[in-house]
Each structure stands twice: as C-alpha cells, then as structure tokens.
Design a protein around this motif. Structure first.
Motif, mmCIF file in Angstrom:
data_model
loop_
_atom_site.group_PDB
_atom_site.id
_atom_site.type_symbol
_atom_site.label_atom_id
_atom_site.label_comp_id
_atom_site.label_asym_id
_atom_site.label_seq_id
_atom_site.Cartn_x
_atom_site.Cartn_y
_atom_site.Cartn_z
ATOM 1 N N LYS A 179 0.712 -1.329 -0.064
ATOM 2 C CA LYS A 179 -0.187 -0.091 0.215
ATOM 3 C C LYS A 179 0.739 1.283 0.069
ATOM 4 O O LYS A 179 0.524 2.106 -0.706
ATOM 5 N N GLY B 204 2.065 2.372 -3.132
ATOM 6 C CA GLY B 204 0.961 2.832 -4.113
ATOM 7 C C GLY B 204 0.447 1.751 -4.968
ATOM 8 O O GLY B 204 -0.454 2.004 -5.716
ATOM 9 N N ALA B 205 0.338 0.399 -4.436
ATOM 10 C CA ALA B 205 -0.515 -0.651 -5.091
ATOM 11 C C ALA B 205 -1.771 -0.741 -4.736
ATOM 12 O O ALA B 205 -1.951 -0.418 -3.546
ATOM 13 N N SER B 206 -2.786 -0.939 -5.630
ATOM 14 C CA SER B 206 -4.102 -1.047 -5.329
ATOM 15 C C SER B 206 -4.582 -2.544 -4.722
ATOM 16 O O SER B 206 -3.738 -3.204 -4.821
ATOM 17 N N GLN B 207 -5.796 -2.593 -4.141
ATOM 18 C CA GLN B 207 -5.974 -3.704 -3.532
ATOM 19 C C GLN B 207 -6.017 -5.065 -4.707
ATOM 20 O O GLN B 207 -5.497 -5.911 -4.520
ATOM 21 N N LEU B 208 -6.565 -4.520 -5.826
ATOM 22 C CA LEU B 208 -6.338 -5.626 -6.883
ATOM 23 C C LEU B 208 -4.981 -6.048 -7.357
ATOM 24 O O LEU B 208 -4.787 -7.224 -7.594
ATOM 25 N N GLN B 209 -3.963 -5.206 -7.286
ATOM 26 C CA GLN B 209 -2.762 -5.423 -7.725
ATOM 27 C C GLN B 209 -2.009 -6.160 -6.406
ATOM 28 O O GLN B 209 -1.488 -7.230 -6.877
#
Length: 304
Positions: free
Chosen positions: A182, A185-190
C-alpha cells in the motif's frame, strides 16, 4: 552435542511402532484400492458367470461385452464427456476466483463490513434454504434451465471453501506485506493478483480440487434443470443408463448398440463399467495436486 543426541533419541520411533504404522498404512491403502480393482473385475466378468457364481475378485469367465456396449454408445458418451469437461473447467475457474477473492476480503482486519459478511457466509453452513427455494431461484428468477450455467453457478461458491480461504489468508499472508504494498502505491487488486495469489498455491489447489470433484461427480443439477439431451453431463447420462437402460431408447441420438444387446444386455457389467469410466479420469488428476492439497488442508492446524 549431547543435548542434540538426547533430542534425537526422544524423537526416534521404536522399530516395533514404526512397523505397526507401516502395516496400518498398507492396510488402509488396500482398503481404498481393492474396491476399485473389484469393480473393474466385475465389469469384465460375463453375465453368465455373475448369475451363476455372483461377484468374484477373479472371474470364472471374462467378457468385454460391457465395454463394447459403452463403445457402441461412444458418440452420446463423448458428447456428455465434453459437457462434463466444460462444466468442470469453467466451474472450477470461476469458483476459485470467487472463493479466493471473498476469502481474502473477509481476512482483512481493516474491512468494515467484515463481521456482517462473515455471518452471511457462516449461516448457510448451518441452515439451508431448501431444494424448492433453490429451484425457484435458478429456474424461475434467473431462468437458467436448459443452459450450461445451471450446472455451474449453483455449485460455484460454498461457505466451507470460503472459510478455508479466509483461514489461509489470515494465517499465511503477513499484514506487513500488505501494508508495504500500500505504501508503494499498489491497489487492492494489484496486491491480490501480484502478491497474494503467487504465494497461495496450496489454498488454490485445495479449493480447485474440491470444486473439480464436486462438478465432475455431480448429476443432481442435470436432473433438476436439464431436459435437453445435448446438455446432459457424463455423470447424469451414465446415472440414467445405470438406473434405467431404457433411457437409451428415448434418446434419438443414442440406442444404436441397444438393438444388438437388447436380448442379452450386460446390465451388471455395464453398471460396473460406468463406475470405472466415471472414476478413472478424476482419479488420474489427483496425484498432480496432492502436495498442495495436503498443505492446504492443514492450514491453521499448527501455529507457532
């Protein structure tokens, strides 16, 4: 060094105990293996021998009439086999995707609706809406009768599989990894697709095997929702053949070999041959996933 030797001595299994466990495992393996051999031997036994001597592990008279009968219906059986393969493949892929995503969401402590949705998942494990409610939803509300989705969607997600997935993600995926992703900068899907799934092979294989076994062995959904002969799964077709051989005469695309066998149809041999045809394909798949299956089942069993 002395302490290590003492620990090894304490952990050592006595030869008598080791021999006992080996004999026990051999006995359990034979208990699982002999019935399969027994069923196969009956399937290649002549009807006269079965009528005269009953079921025998070593037949008095061999016959391949049961498999010749099934070979005569190979077009119908092959079509049903393709339906079963399609249903099993699609259902397993969709079921694994839905189950793991739901289990991952419920495993995250920061999810606000975690408690409410956990209860919604847990309640169906105790109470069921019943067959009538299920039939009304699938056939009347969703209008899935006589479609392949009637064989896939009702079995896609189960509360038991969701609980297994949630337990695996809670006990295996460290929160620090999620937080680090997080921050980057990663999204939950990533996070789910690039971090969680690659280290979740045991639970993926476990859920996949549960779903594949369920889809492959299912004939009940076909009996409820399918009236089109072209959509019968292999298990549904063979189950109808086993319960009532006259089913072939009602199917305009089948029954070709029935004319040759109608006077001396190998009913007992065909029943056993059907069991062999159904069991062998899925049994050949299991050894390739056994390692992941066992590790997936032991998720949460030992914590330290």
């Amino acid at each position: 060094m002395k302490r290590i030797n003492e620990e090894n001595h304490l952990n050592r299994i006595h030869p008598v105990t080791n021999g006992f466990f080996n004999m026990l495992f051999v006995l359990l393996a034979l208990m699982a293996f002999i019935p399969i051999i027994f069923v196969f031997m009956i399937s290649i036994t002549s009807e006269k021998s079965i009528a005269a001597y009953g079921y025998q592990l070593i037949p008095r008279e061999f016959s391949g009439s049961a498999y010749r009968f099934l070979w005569g219906e190979r077009k119908t059986i092959l079509r049903a086999l393709l339906v079963s393969v399609e249903v099993t493949a699609l259902g397993t892929l969709i079921g694994v995707a839905l189950t793991t995503t739901m289990g991952y969401v419920l495993s995250r402590p920061g999810y606000k609706l975690r408690g409410a949705f956990t209860m919604l998942v847990f309640i169906p494990m105790i109470f069921s809406g019943g067959m009538v409610a299920n039939y009304v939803v699938v056939s009347q509300m969703l209008r899935l009768s006589d479609t392949i989705w009637a064989l896939i969607l009702p079995l896609c997600v189960s509360s038991f599989n969701v609980v297994i997935s949630r337990t695996f993600f809670q006990s295996t995926i460290p929160d620090s990894i999620i937080e680090s992703a997080k921050i980057d900068g990663a999204s939950q899907l990533q996070i789910f697709t690039r971090i969680v799934l690659p280290i979740s092979k045991p639970v993926l294989a476990t859920i996949g095997l549960f779903l594949a076994f369920g889809y492959w062995n299912d004939w009940f959904q076909s009996s409820l929702y399918i009236s089109d002969n072209n959509l019968y799964s292999l298990q549904a077709l063979l189950n109808n053949m086993q319960r009532n051989m006259e089913f072939l005469t009602k199917n305009p695309t089948a029954g070709l070999s029935l004319q040759a066998y109608q006077r001396a149809m190998p009913t007992e041999g065909v029943r056993m041959a059907i069991a062999v045809v159904v069991a062998v394909p899925i049994a050949c798949v299991y050894p390739f996933f056994q390692k992941y299956f066992i590790s997936g089942l032991t998720v949460g069993a030992v914590k330290g």
